[in-house]
Write a protein that holds these residues in place. Structure first.
Motif, PDB file in Angstrom:
ATOM      1  N   ALA A  85      -6.210   4.078  -4.952  1.00 31.34           N
ATOM      2  CA  ALA A  85      -4.928   3.670  -4.381  1.00 31.34           C
ATOM      3  C   ALA A  85      -3.748   4.254  -5.147  1.00 31.34           C
ATOM      4  O   ALA A  85      -2.660   4.406  -4.603  1.00 31.34           O
ATOM      5  CB  ALA A  85      -4.828   2.141  -4.361  1.00 31.34           C
ATOM      6  N   TYR A 102      -6.132   4.228  11.073  1.00 33.01           N
ATOM      7  CA  TYR A 102      -5.929   2.831  10.689  1.00 33.01           C
ATOM      8  C   TYR A 102      -5.487   1.985  11.882  1.00 33.01           C
ATOM      9  O   TYR A 102      -5.767   0.789  11.933  1.00 33.01           O
ATOM     10  CB  TYR A 102      -5.014   2.666   9.471  1.00 33.01           C
ATOM     11  CG  TYR A 102      -3.567   3.079   9.559  1.00 33.01           C
ATOM     12  CD1 TYR A 102      -2.669   2.447  10.406  1.00 33.01           C
ATOM     13  CD2 TYR A 102      -3.065   4.065   8.714  1.00 33.01           C
ATOM     14  CE1 TYR A 102      -1.330   2.798  10.436  1.00 33.01           C
ATOM     15  CE2 TYR A 102      -1.727   4.430   8.735  1.00 33.01           C
ATOM     16  CZ  TYR A 102      -0.861   3.796   9.603  1.00 33.01           C
ATOM     17  OH  TYR A 102       0.473   4.142   9.632  1.00 33.01           O
ATOM     18  N   LEU A 105      -8.743  -4.263   2.915  1.00 31.93           N
ATOM     19  CA  LEU A 105      -9.029  -3.097   2.088  1.00 31.93           C
ATOM     20  C   LEU A 105      -9.795  -3.496   0.838  1.00 31.93           C
ATOM     21  O   LEU A 105      -9.449  -4.457   0.160  1.00 31.93           O
ATOM     22  CB  LEU A 105      -7.727  -2.397   1.688  1.00 31.93           C
ATOM     23  CG  LEU A 105      -6.926  -1.775   2.834  1.00 31.93           C
ATOM     24  CD1 LEU A 105      -5.604  -1.246   2.315  1.00 31.93           C
ATOM     25  CD2 LEU A 105      -7.710  -0.666   3.506  1.00 31.93           C
ATOM     26  N   THR A 136      -5.983   4.448   2.584  1.00 33.22           N
ATOM     27  CA  THR A 136      -6.574   3.299   3.278  1.00 33.22           C
ATOM     28  C   THR A 136      -8.041   3.517   3.636  1.00 33.22           C
ATOM     29  O   THR A 136      -8.680   2.634   4.198  1.00 33.22           O
ATOM     30  CB  THR A 136      -5.794   2.985   4.570  1.00 33.22           C
ATOM     31  OG1 THR A 136      -5.852   4.120   5.448  1.00 33.22           O
ATOM     32  CG2 THR A 136      -4.345   2.657   4.268  1.00 33.22           C
ATOM     33  N   LEU A 185      -4.923  -5.058   7.072  1.00 31.95           N
ATOM     34  CA  LEU A 185      -6.177  -4.373   6.766  1.00 31.95           C
ATOM     35  C   LEU A 185      -6.930  -5.087   5.654  1.00 31.95           C
ATOM     36  O   LEU A 185      -6.341  -5.500   4.660  1.00 31.95           O
ATOM     37  CB  LEU A 185      -5.908  -2.928   6.329  1.00 31.95           C
ATOM     38  CG  LEU A 185      -5.559  -1.915   7.423  1.00 31.95           C
ATOM     39  CD1 LEU A 185      -5.273  -0.560   6.791  1.00 31.95           C
ATOM     40  CD2 LEU A 185      -6.679  -1.784   8.445  1.00 31.95           C
ATOM     41  N   LEU A 202       0.332  -3.040   6.655  1.00 35.89           N
ATOM     42  CA  LEU A 202      -1.094  -2.817   6.425  1.00 35.89           C
ATOM     43  C   LEU A 202      -1.666  -3.743   5.362  1.00 35.89           C
ATOM     44  O   LEU A 202      -2.846  -4.081   5.401  1.00 35.89           O
ATOM     45  CB  LEU A 202      -1.333  -1.356   6.032  1.00 35.89           C
ATOM     46  CG  LEU A 202      -0.889  -0.298   7.050  1.00 35.89           C
ATOM     47  CD1 LEU A 202      -1.253   1.092   6.558  1.00 35.89           C
ATOM     48  CD2 LEU A 202      -1.508  -0.563   8.417  1.00 35.89           C
ATOM     49  N   GLN A 203      -0.841  -4.144   4.406  1.00 32.16           N
ATOM     50  CA  GLN A 203      -1.322  -5.029   3.354  1.00 32.16           C
ATOM     51  C   GLN A 203      -1.816  -6.349   3.934  1.00 32.16           C
ATOM     52  O   GLN A 203      -2.818  -6.904   3.487  1.00 32.16           O
ATOM     53  CB  GLN A 203      -0.211  -5.287   2.333  1.00 32.16           C
ATOM     54  CG  GLN A 203      -0.655  -6.026   1.081  1.00 32.16           C
ATOM     55  CD  GLN A 203      -1.561  -5.181   0.206  1.00 32.16           C
ATOM     56  OE1 GLN A 203      -1.400  -3.974   0.134  1.00 32.16           O
ATOM     57  NE2 GLN A 203      -2.518  -5.820  -0.450  1.00 32.16           N
ATOM     58  N   ILE A 249       0.865  -1.170   0.000  1.00 35.20           N
ATOM     59  CA  ILE A 249       0.000   0.000   0.000  1.00 35.20           C
ATOM     60  C   ILE A 249       0.904   1.223   0.000  1.00 35.20           C
ATOM     61  O   ILE A 249       1.716   1.407   0.902  1.00 35.20           O
ATOM     62  CB  ILE A 249      -0.912   0.022   1.240  1.00 35.20           C
ATOM     63  CG1 ILE A 249      -1.810  -1.217   1.263  1.00 35.20           C
ATOM     64  CG2 ILE A 249      -1.753   1.285   1.271  1.00 35.20           C
ATOM     65  CD1 ILE A 249      -2.603  -1.366   2.536  1.00 35.20           C
TER      66      ILE A 249
END
Length: 291
Positions: free
Chosen positions: A106, A54, A100, A170, A98, A94-95, A5
């Motif tokens: 993005a 986040y 997403l 995000t 989260l 975060l990949q 991300i």
């Protein structure tokens, strides 16, 4: 960075940044702390605002009030070394963490600050050109006509760069759209046509990221977008003066655009658009400006 991300402000943070781990540790040490307390007038509050959101999604933070946060049990366990969470260089992955949606913006690589300035300048030139018929207006508060173009192009590059750099990648698509328009409109970077510039550039981003197709009715019919802009001007007039310390805050102007994009993208009814005539909205705006 371990995750894919793209968050430019995380990838090259420099001295004016706190990693995710440092944010969590600082909150742990203070029990409850505000965005302002985390910043200490040193770290950009706008970046901390996005980080805390986040981290809250990851159930590491709990919101205790307007921009007040404390750690959850999970957050405390992480800081105390009792819980493992994927991370790299102080930032969480975060990949992996989260969930997403692909239905979001993005990739902003097709747009830079010069592109945004050019879009606004194109609107100005269209209005000024005697060869083009248009109902649009563009007001530049300078007496010397020769200085008009310079004034239109005078938006600070660093301000546009910062909006692009910190864009909340995000967040859900409705929130992203609301933040984009709110930022360009409230910071009022151009002499005029800030709403038009925001909607045109946002459409470029939405189209390039597959959020909408070329057959989408963006930005709504003339009446819908006309009412949305009037309401936006109304809320902007009532909102506190926005600066970069308030960037990405969710004030009434943000929530207005959030509801409009819920309507535009997902057909969620927005009563303020459907239940008020343009005449009534113009009168409301006139009254609030005259007070």
């Amino acid at each position: 960075m371990a995750d894919t991300i793209e968050l430019p402000w995380r990838e090259s943070p420099g001295p004016s940044a706190l990693s995710d781990v440092k944010v969590l540790r600082k909150i742990y040490e203070n029990t409850i702390i505000s965005i302002n307390g985390l910043s200490e007038n040193r770290i950009p509050k706008s970046q901390l605002r996005l980080q805390c959101r986040y981290l809250q999604k990851l159930d590491l933070l709990e919101r205790r009030g307007s921009e007040l946060y404390s750690l959850t049990t999970k957050g405390e366990e992480f800081i105390e070394g009792k819980r493992k969470i994927p991370r790299s260089g102080g930032y969480l992955d975060l990949q992996k963490l989260l969930n997403l949606s692909d239905h979001r913006i993005a990739d902003l690589s097709l747009l830079n600050q010069e592109d945004i300035k050019q879009k606004n300048y194109d609107i100005f030139r269209e209005v000024e050109s005697p060869q083009i018929e248009t109902d649009h207006e563009y007001s530049v508060d300078v007496r010397d006509p020769r200085r008009k173009s310079r004034k239109v192009l005078s938006a600070k590059k660093w301000k546009l760069d910062r909006i692009l750099r910190e864009f909340p990648r995000t967040e859900p698509i409705t929130s992203q759209c609301a933040h984009w328009v709110t930022s360009l409109v409230s910071l009022h970077l151009f002499p005029d046509a800030n709403h038009r510039t925001a909607m045109i550039t946002l459409y470029q981003l939405a189209l390039a990221n597959g959020v909408v197709g070329e057959d989408h009715r963006w930005p709504g019919n003339e009446t819908e977008i006309g009412k949305a802009v009037l309401l936006s001007k109304f809320h902007r007039h009532l909102s506190p003066e926005r600066n970069f310390g308030r960037l990405w805050r969710r004030d009434t102007l943000y929530w207005h655009w959030y509801q409009y994009f819920e309507y535009l993208l997902f057909n969620v009814e927005y009563p303020a658009i459907n239940h008020h005539s343009e005449k009534v909205l113009r009168e409301k705006l006139k009254r609030v400006r005259n007070n």
